[in-house]
Design a protein around this motif. Structure first.
Motif, PDB file in Angstrom:
ATOM      1  N   ALA A  18       0.901  -1.296  -0.017  1.00 27.66           N
ATOM      2  CA  ALA A  18       0.047  -0.025   0.125  1.00 27.66           C
ATOM      3  C   ALA A  18       0.824   1.245  -0.007  1.00 27.66           C
ATOM      4  N   ILE A  19       0.415   2.198  -0.817  1.00 27.41           N
ATOM      5  CA  ILE A  19       1.169   3.238  -0.780  1.00 27.41           C
ATOM      6  C   ILE A  19       0.379   4.792  -0.658  1.00 27.41           C
ATOM      7  N   ASP A 186       1.334  -5.990   3.492  1.00 29.61           N
ATOM      8  CA  ASP A 186       2.562  -6.465   4.200  1.00 29.61           C
ATOM      9  C   ASP A 186       3.059  -5.158   4.307  1.00 29.61           C
ATOM     10  N   LEU A 187       3.237  -4.377   3.624  1.00 27.86           N
ATOM     11  CA  LEU A 187       4.205  -3.024   3.451  1.00 27.86           C
ATOM     12  C   LEU A 187       3.338  -2.022   2.812  1.00 27.86           C
ATOM     13  N   LEU A 188       3.621  -0.784   3.804  1.00 25.81           N
ATOM     14  CA  LEU A 188       2.991   0.568   3.598  1.00 25.81           C
ATOM     15  C   LEU A 188       4.240   1.257   3.484  1.00 25.81           C
ATOM     16  N   ILE A 189       4.184   2.020   2.440  1.00 32.10           N
ATOM     17  CA  ILE A 189       5.191   3.144   1.873  1.00 32.10           C
ATOM     18  C   ILE A 189       4.542   4.607   1.778  1.00 32.10           C
ATOM     19  N   TYR A 207      -0.502  -5.137  11.362  1.00 32.31           N
ATOM     20  CA  TYR A 207       0.770  -5.667  11.292  1.00 32.31           C
ATOM     21  C   TYR A 207       1.791  -5.505   9.948  1.00 32.31           C
ATOM     22  N   ALA A 208       1.449  -4.502   9.335  1.00 35.74           N
ATOM     23  CA  ALA A 208       2.322  -3.983   7.922  1.00 35.74           C
ATOM     24  C   ALA A 208       3.466  -3.535   8.474  1.00 35.74           C
ATOM     25  N   GLU A 209       4.603  -3.559   7.843  1.00 40.08           N
ATOM     26  CA  GLU A 209       5.871  -3.006   7.956  1.00 40.08           C
ATOM     27  C   GLU A 209       5.614  -1.441   7.291  1.00 40.08           C
ATOM     28  N   LEU A 210       6.031  -0.570   7.995  1.00 45.57           N
ATOM     29  CA  LEU A 210       6.083   1.217   7.459  1.00 45.57           C
ATOM     30  C   LEU A 210       7.253   1.477   7.134  1.00 45.57           C
ATOM     31  N   ILE A 211       7.369   2.032   5.918  1.00 48.68           N
ATOM     32  CA  ILE A 211       8.490   2.708   5.472  1.00 48.68           C
ATOM     33  C   ILE A 211       8.450   4.028   4.942  1.00 48.68           C
ATOM     34  N   VAL A 229      11.018  -2.443  -0.973  1.00 49.25           N
ATOM     35  CA  VAL A 229      10.765  -3.904  -1.022  1.00 49.25           C
ATOM     36  C   VAL A 229      12.270  -4.568  -0.328  1.00 49.25           C
ATOM     37  N   GLY A 230      13.277  -3.994  -0.391  1.00 51.96           N
ATOM     38  CA  GLY A 230      14.622  -4.365  -0.026  1.00 51.96           C
ATOM     39  C   GLY A 230      14.617  -4.307   1.591  1.00 51.96           C
TER      40      GLY A 230
END
Length: 244
Positions: A18-19, A186-189, A207-211, A229-230
């Protein structure tokens, strides 16, 4: 002959990214351009992100395009945003077909103009069979409103006797959200250096990783997505099971 070392397989990409696309206005201001120019360049960044996500093997990409709070912006800017939305909904269907992308929109459609809603529905129907990537655009979306609507629907079903209140659990609640048919991110940017969630997918991001990246959205590149993603792969996801 000396045995060659085994190549380590690349880790799988996050299933759902998600962005929060932030920074169009600042990008334009820094160049002495109207905000509309930033939004147009931001739309180009959307296409780059979608193409890059497909190449990386990401299956679901959700973009925060227009929040329910964005109606407070100047009328001219909102009008320009809706004009831009109309353009891309009409003219980018071939892009979705070409890349095997299923399009869907989440949010309250009641405030959107009827022609926009009709085009959204046509695009969703036309791309429903595609399964390479599901692109979800959040339009007139606010997570608190989504949660309130879900609670209201469940309350109505309980009052009608279709649901036993004692049997309501997280899965049943999630089934009443806009995203009921797709996995949680899984991931929020978030771009532009801001470090807020801004009323976006509050339930789904549990439980998403936040970047958070400093890049303004119009400048967001394929490499920026690959770097995020890395970073995701370097993190250990515990889901609350163990302490730090």
């Amino acid at each position: 002959m000396e045995a060659q070392p085994l190549q380590r397989a690349s880790p799988p990409p996050p299933v759902h990214v998600a962005i929060i696309m932030d920074g169009n206005g600042r990008w334009a201001k820094a160049r002495g351009l109207p905000r509309t120019a930033g939004h147009k360049r931001g739309a180009e960044a959307v296409k780059r992100a979608v193409e890059s996500a497909g190449k990386l093997g990401i299956r679901y990409l959700t973009l925060f395009s227009f929040s329910s709070e964005n109606w407070r912006r100047p009328l001219a800017e909102v009008t320009d945003l809706m004009t831009l939305l109309r353009y891309y909904l009409r003219n980018e269907v071939h892009f979705l077909h070409e890349h095997g992308i299923r399009f869907r929109s989440i949010g309250d459609r009641a405030r959107l103009d009827a022609d926009i809603v009709a085009q959204i529905e046509r695009t969703e129907s036309a791309t429903a069979a595609h399964d390479r990537l599901t692109l979800t655009i959040a339009l007139n979306y606010g997570a608190r409103a989504e949660l309130t609507t879900a609670a209201r629907r469940i309350a109505c079903e309980a009052a009608a006797g279709r649901i036993d209140p004692q049997q309501i659990d997280e899965a049943q609640f999630a089934a009443h959200l806009y995203t009921a048919d797709i996995p949680d991110p899984d991931l929020l940017i978030r771009t532009s250096g801001e470090k807020r969630i801004s009323n976006f997918l509050l339930w789904q991001l549990a439980y998403a990783e936040l970047i958070f990246v400093d890049t303004l959205w119009p400048d967001f590149s394929n490499q920026d997505l690959q770097d995020a993603v890395g970073e995701f792969h370097r993190r250990e996801r515990r889901y609350g099971a163990t302490g730090g």
